[in-house]
Motif scaffolding. Structure first.
Motif, PDB file in Angstrom:
ATOM      1  N   LEU A 273       0.824  -1.212   0.000  1.00 43.46           N
ATOM      2  CA  LEU A 273       0.000   0.000   0.000  1.00 43.46           C
ATOM      3  C   LEU A 273       0.856   1.259   0.000  1.00 43.46           C
ATOM      4  CD1 LEU A 273      -2.916   1.193   0.279  1.00 43.46           C
ATOM      5  CD2 LEU A 273      -2.567   1.089   2.770  1.00 43.46           C
ATOM      6  N   GLY A 274       2.067   1.140   0.559  1.00 43.99           N
ATOM      7  CA  GLY A 274       2.953   2.302   0.593  1.00 43.99           C
ATOM      8  C   GLY A 274       2.723   3.213   1.769  1.00 43.99           C
ATOM      9  N   ILE A 275       2.023   2.724   2.789  1.00 43.77           N
ATOM     10  CA  ILE A 275       1.783   3.522   3.995  1.00 43.77           C
ATOM     11  C   ILE A 275       2.258   2.722   5.201  1.00 43.77           C
ATOM     12  CG2 ILE A 275       0.077   4.700   5.426  1.00 43.77           C
ATOM     13  CD1 ILE A 275      -1.676   4.984   2.963  1.00 43.77           C
ATOM     14  N   GLY A 276       3.195   3.281   5.946  1.00 44.81           N
ATOM     15  CA  GLY A 276       3.713   2.636   7.140  1.00 44.81           C
ATOM     16  C   GLY A 276       3.069   3.185   8.397  1.00 44.81           C
ATOM     17  N   ARG A 277       3.836   3.149   9.472  1.00 44.34           N
ATOM     18  CA  ARG A 277       3.327   3.662  10.751  1.00 44.34           C
ATOM     19  C   ARG A 277       3.288   5.186  10.711  1.00 44.34           C
ATOM     20  NH1 ARG A 277       6.011   2.498  16.735  1.00 44.34           N
ATOM     21  NH2 ARG A 277       4.408   3.572  17.965  1.00 44.34           N
ATOM     22  N   LEU A 278       2.132   5.747  10.993  1.00 39.53           N
ATOM     23  CA  LEU A 278       1.944   7.195  10.907  1.00 39.53           C
ATOM     24  C   LEU A 278       2.164   7.817  12.284  1.00 39.53           C
ATOM     25  CD1 LEU A 278      -1.247   7.122   8.663  1.00 39.53           C
ATOM     26  CD2 LEU A 278       1.151   7.310   7.951  1.00 39.53           C
ATOM     27  N   GLU A 279       3.177   8.680  12.365  1.00 43.31           N
ATOM     28  CA  GLU A 279       3.577   9.215  13.669  1.00 43.31           C
ATOM     29  C   GLU A 279       3.364  10.721  13.799  1.00 43.31           C
ATOM     30  OE1 GLU A 279       7.614   7.723  13.470  1.00 43.31           O
ATOM     31  OE2 GLU A 279       7.098   6.160  14.931  1.00 43.31           O
ATOM     32  N   THR A 280       3.189  11.435  12.674  1.00 42.01           N
ATOM     33  CA  THR A 280       3.024  12.892  12.736  1.00 42.01           C
ATOM     34  C   THR A 280       1.779  13.299  11.958  1.00 42.01           C
ATOM     35  OG1 THR A 280       4.286  13.329  10.703  1.00 42.01           O
ATOM     36  CG2 THR A 280       5.538  13.123  12.766  1.00 42.01           C
ATOM     37  N   GLU A 281       1.342  14.520  12.201  1.00 43.34           N
ATOM     38  CA  GLU A 281       0.176  15.028  11.480  1.00 43.34           C
ATOM     39  C   GLU A 281       0.455  15.145   9.989  1.00 43.34           C
ATOM     40  OE1 GLU A 281      -2.879  15.399  12.532  1.00 43.34           O
ATOM     41  OE2 GLU A 281      -2.208  14.642  14.479  1.00 43.34           O
ATOM     42  N   GLU A 283       2.376  13.180   8.208  1.00 34.52           N
ATOM     43  CA  GLU A 283       2.288  11.831   7.630  1.00 34.52           C
ATOM     44  C   GLU A 283       0.834  11.390   7.503  1.00 34.52           C
ATOM     45  OE1 GLU A 283       6.573  10.051   9.254  1.00 34.52           O
ATOM     46  OE2 GLU A 283       4.716   9.662  10.360  1.00 34.52           O
ATOM     47  N   ARG A 284       0.016  11.716   8.497  1.00 35.00           N
ATOM     48  CA  ARG A 284      -1.403  11.337   8.424  1.00 35.00           C
ATOM     49  C   ARG A 284      -2.090  12.061   7.270  1.00 35.00           C
ATOM     50  NH1 ARG A 284      -0.468  11.878  14.022  1.00 35.00           N
ATOM     51  NH2 ARG A 284      -0.489   9.858  15.095  1.00 35.00           N
ATOM     52  N   ALA A 285      -1.737  13.313   7.068  1.00 36.60           N
ATOM     53  CA  ALA A 285      -2.335  14.072   5.970  1.00 36.60           C
ATOM     54  C   ALA A 285      -1.907  13.511   4.617  1.00 36.60           C
ATOM     55  CB  ALA A 285      -1.938  15.545   6.086  1.00 36.60           C
ATOM     56  N   ALA A 286      -0.637  13.143   4.501  1.00 41.75           N
ATOM     57  CA  ALA A 286      -0.145  12.565   3.250  1.00 41.75           C
ATOM     58  C   ALA A 286      -0.810  11.220   2.972  1.00 41.75           C
ATOM     59  CB  ALA A 286       1.371  12.410   3.314  1.00 41.75           C
ATOM     60  N   ALA A 287      -1.002  10.410   4.019  1.00 41.39           N
ATOM     61  CA  ALA A 287      -1.664   9.108   3.844  1.00 41.39           C
ATOM     62  C   ALA A 287      -3.117   9.302   3.415  1.00 41.39           C
ATOM     63  CB  ALA A 287      -1.592   8.306   5.141  1.00 41.39           C
ATOM     64  N   THR A 288      -3.807  10.252   4.026  1.00 44.75           N
ATOM     65  CA  THR A 288      -5.203  10.536   3.656  1.00 44.75           C
ATOM     66  C   THR A 288      -5.292  10.976   2.195  1.00 44.75           C
ATOM     67  OG1 THR A 288      -5.772  11.144   5.923  1.00 44.75           O
ATOM     68  CG2 THR A 288      -7.211  11.948   4.176  1.00 44.75           C
ATOM     69  N   GLU A 289      -4.342  11.791   1.762  1.00 39.22           N
ATOM     70  CA  GLU A 289      -4.331  12.251   0.368  1.00 39.22           C
ATOM     71  C   GLU A 289      -4.095  11.088  -0.590  1.00 39.22           C
ATOM     72  OE1 GLU A 289      -1.801  15.343  -2.479  1.00 39.22           O
ATOM     73  OE2 GLU A 289      -1.675  15.476  -0.285  1.00 39.22           O
ATOM     74  N   ARG A 290      -3.165  10.170  -0.223  1.00 38.91           N
ATOM     75  CA  ARG A 290      -2.900   9.020  -1.098  1.00 38.91           C
ATOM     76  C   ARG A 290      -4.122   8.120  -1.192  1.00 38.91           C
ATOM     77  NH1 ARG A 290       2.602   5.669  -0.757  1.00 38.91           N
ATOM     78  NH2 ARG A 290       3.274   7.641  -1.711  1.00 38.91           N
ATOM     79  N   PRO A 307      -3.015   0.251  -8.018  1.00 40.55           N
ATOM     80  CA  PRO A 307      -2.055   1.323  -8.274  1.00 40.55           C
ATOM     81  C   PRO A 307      -0.710   1.062  -7.618  1.00 40.55           C
ATOM     82  CG  PRO A 307      -3.667   2.001  -6.636  1.00 40.55           C
ATOM     83  CD  PRO A 307      -4.128   0.671  -7.171  1.00 40.55           C
ATOM     84  N   ALA A 308       0.345   1.559  -8.229  1.00 36.63           N
ATOM     85  CA  ALA A 308       1.671   1.471  -7.620  1.00 36.63           C
ATOM     86  C   ALA A 308       1.692   2.308  -6.354  1.00 36.63           C
ATOM     87  CB  ALA A 308       2.718   1.961  -8.611  1.00 36.63           C
ATOM     88  N   SER A 309       2.437   1.848  -5.368  1.00 33.60           N
ATOM     89  CA  SER A 309       2.381   2.472  -4.049  1.00 33.60           C
ATOM     90  C   SER A 309       3.173   3.770  -3.965  1.00 33.60           C
ATOM     91  CB  SER A 309       2.911   1.502  -2.994  1.00 33.60           C
ATOM     92  OG  SER A 309       4.241   1.108  -3.311  1.00 33.60           O
ATOM     93  N   GLY A 310       4.281   3.878  -4.696  1.00 31.89           N
ATOM     94  CA  GLY A 310       5.099   5.071  -4.578  1.00 31.89           C
ATOM     95  C   GLY A 310       5.957   5.031  -3.324  1.00 31.89           C
ATOM     96  N   GLU A 311       6.547   6.133  -2.983  1.00 28.40           N
ATOM     97  CA  GLU A 311       7.430   6.216  -1.823  1.00 28.40           C
ATOM     98  C   GLU A 311       6.654   5.981  -0.530  1.00 28.40           C
ATOM     99  OE1 GLU A 311      10.517   9.447   0.234  1.00 28.40           O
ATOM    100  OE2 GLU A 311       9.534   9.855  -1.695  1.00 28.40           O
ATOM    101  N   LEU A 312       7.293   5.275   0.401  1.00 22.88           N
ATOM    102  CA  LEU A 312       6.632   4.942   1.668  1.00 22.88           C
ATOM    103  C   LEU A 312       6.337   6.201   2.473  1.00 22.88           C
ATOM    104  CD1 LEU A 312       5.778   2.571   3.617  1.00 22.88           C
ATOM    105  CD2 LEU A 312       8.020   2.893   4.710  1.00 22.88           C
ATOM    106  N   ILE A 313       5.102   6.311   2.919  1.00 22.77           N
ATOM    107  CA  ILE A 313       4.697   7.376   3.836  1.00 22.77           C
ATOM    108  C   ILE A 313       4.728   6.804   5.249  1.00 22.77           C
ATOM    109  CG2 ILE A 313       2.814   8.897   4.538  1.00 22.77           C
ATOM    110  CD1 ILE A 313       1.811   8.792   1.644  1.00 22.77           C
ATOM    111  N   GLY A 314       5.397   7.482   6.174  1.00 23.99           N
ATOM    112  CA  GLY A 314       5.459   7.015   7.544  1.00 23.99           C
ATOM    113  C   GLY A 314       6.671   6.142   7.810  1.00 23.99           C
TER     114      GLY A 314
END
Length: 430
Positions: A273-281, A283-290, A307-314
């Motif tokens: 999925l390209g989303i890891g552990r979300l530790e900051t606001e 990162e949470r905003a970037a994950a919500t956008e993805r 879809p391709a995951s892209g760079e890992l968020i979090g």
């Protein structure tokens, strides 16, 4: 050393051939019954040797009596022993027709009540003797409670003592003991420290954080919450949402590219999925956008690719998280649970992953009472550990009952999984 021409291969071939003719296996039998029938004939094979027979009577049965053939016998009743022989009187003794019975068990222990029933089934003579052999970890449960006329021992003791008492057949005894000791345990072949992984707060919180990603993504992209799959024939645990042969869903699985959360379609390779552990606001905003971007695309049908995951968020998942997942997924493994007599409840009755717990609802095979059982972790929003719990859910006749099973220091993975499943099994005894 007395020489023997018997080999392990001959013993196993004899046992398999004889087991195929056993009436105990004429109807579909549980795995532990099949293994016990094979062990019955393995032991019969070894005891064909007079030297081995005498060593067994002295060392394990702890008797000065001798016997003729010790023959395997079908279990006509639940209290029937697996092997029988006539105990020959010692010089000067009256022949009272005493008998020797040998009962074998893998997996769970003999109950004290069952030992009394099996000993009584031999007859009323005080000279009758029952030898009961069970898995090594069960031996302590019988200390001080072994009925008169019963010798309770373990496969580990057989494997340790008989090669010394009967060196000519040491290789046969060692094989017998190893099969008996390990047959009732789940096969979990990865070395992890269960106590360290399941009791450390940092690992529990990290695990919960990645589950939050799965839950949020499932709700956003699929409009549903994940639960453990109950699909027939699967050989592993699958915590997923919306996965099918022709539709892509999400699954919590092996860590890849820093995340255990993947796009998954049955029979195809997962795509992170390209989303890891979300530790900051941020990162949470970037994950919500993805996730919002993914939701605008068509990717669920067979004709489309996720879809391709892209760079890992979090933050990426740690090795400890993957170790904990492997251990917990062994506990939730449907094949291992079926070996203990449990089937997953239908999908519509499975508990969904929530903000506080993750679990699997089970039914005892052959039980028509409607009782339901649950294997789960969690309990609070802030997870402090990953210690598993087993629950018998409330019924009209009985209140709910729950046990937590904490791993012990240096306990092997297989032993811990077996202990949790045994605790689940204990809830079926009312």
């Amino acid at each position: 050393m007395a020489r023997s021409y018997a080999t392990v291969g001959q013993m196993l071939t004899y046992a398999v051939d004889r087991s195929a003719l056993s009436p105990d296996l004429e109807i579909p039998a549980e795995r532990h019954v099949r293994v016990e029938v094979i062990l019955r004939h393995m032991l019969e094979f070894v005891l064909m040797s007079p030297r081995s027979r005498d060593a067994f009577l002295r060392t394990i049965a702890r008797t000065e009596h001798t016997t003729g053939s010790i023959a395997a016998a079908p279990r006509m009743r639940k209290t029937s022993p697996d092997l029988l022989a006539e105990l020959l009187p010692i010089a000067g003794e009256a022949d009272e027709g005493a008998r020797l019975g040998i009962a074998l068990r893998v997996g769970g222990p003999f109950s004290t009540a069952r030992l009394r029933e099996m000993r009584a089934a031999l007859g009323s003579s005080p000279q009758h003797l029952l030898v009961a052999i069970a898995r090594h970890t069960d031996r302590a449960e019988l200390e001080g409670e072994v009925p008169d006329g019963v010798i309770a021992t373990s496969w580990a003791r057989v494997a340790r003592r008989m090669p010394k008492a009967d060196p000519g057949h040491a290789h046969l005894w060692e094989t017998l003991g190893e099969v008996g000791e390990n047959a009732g345990r789940p096969v979990v072949q990865f070395p992890v420290d269960a106590k360290k992984l399941l009791t450390r707060t940092s690992t529990a919180r990290e695990f919960r954080a990645h589950l939050d990603v799965l839950h949020h993504a499932s709700r956003t992209l699929l409009g549903t919450s994940p639960h453990f799959s109950t699909r027939r024939g699967q050989t592993g645990a699958h915590l997923q949402a919306g996965v099918g042969r022709q539709r892509t869903g999400l699954e919590f699985g092996e860590v890849e590219q820093g995340t255990p959360v993947h796009f998954q379609r049955t029979g195809e390779m997962p795509i992170p999925l390209g989303i890891g552990r979300l530790e900051t606001e941020e990162e949470r905003a970037a994950a919500t956008e993805r996730l919002a971007m993914f939701s605008r695309r068509t990717w669920r049908t067979e004709a489309e690719r996720p879809p391709a995951s892209g760079e890992l968020i979090g933050a990426p998942a740690s090795p400890e998280l993957e170790g904990a997942r492997l251990l917990l997924w062994a506990l939730f493994n449907p094949m291992l649970l079926r070996d203990r007599g449990f089937e997953p409840a239908p999908a519509k009755r499975q508990p969904a992953l929530t903000a506080t717990s993750m679990g699997l609802r089970l039914l005892q095979r052959g039980d028509d009472s409607g009782a339901e059982y649950r294997l789960w972790v969690g309990g609070d929003r802030d997870w402090k550990n990953l210690i598993p719990r087993v629950t018998r859910e409330e019924t009209a006749r009985h209140p709910a009952e729950t046990y937590a099973i904490a791993p012990r220091k240096s306990q092997s993975t297989a032993d811990f999984v077996w202990e949790v499943h045994r605790a689940l099994r204990s809830l079926t005894i009312l």
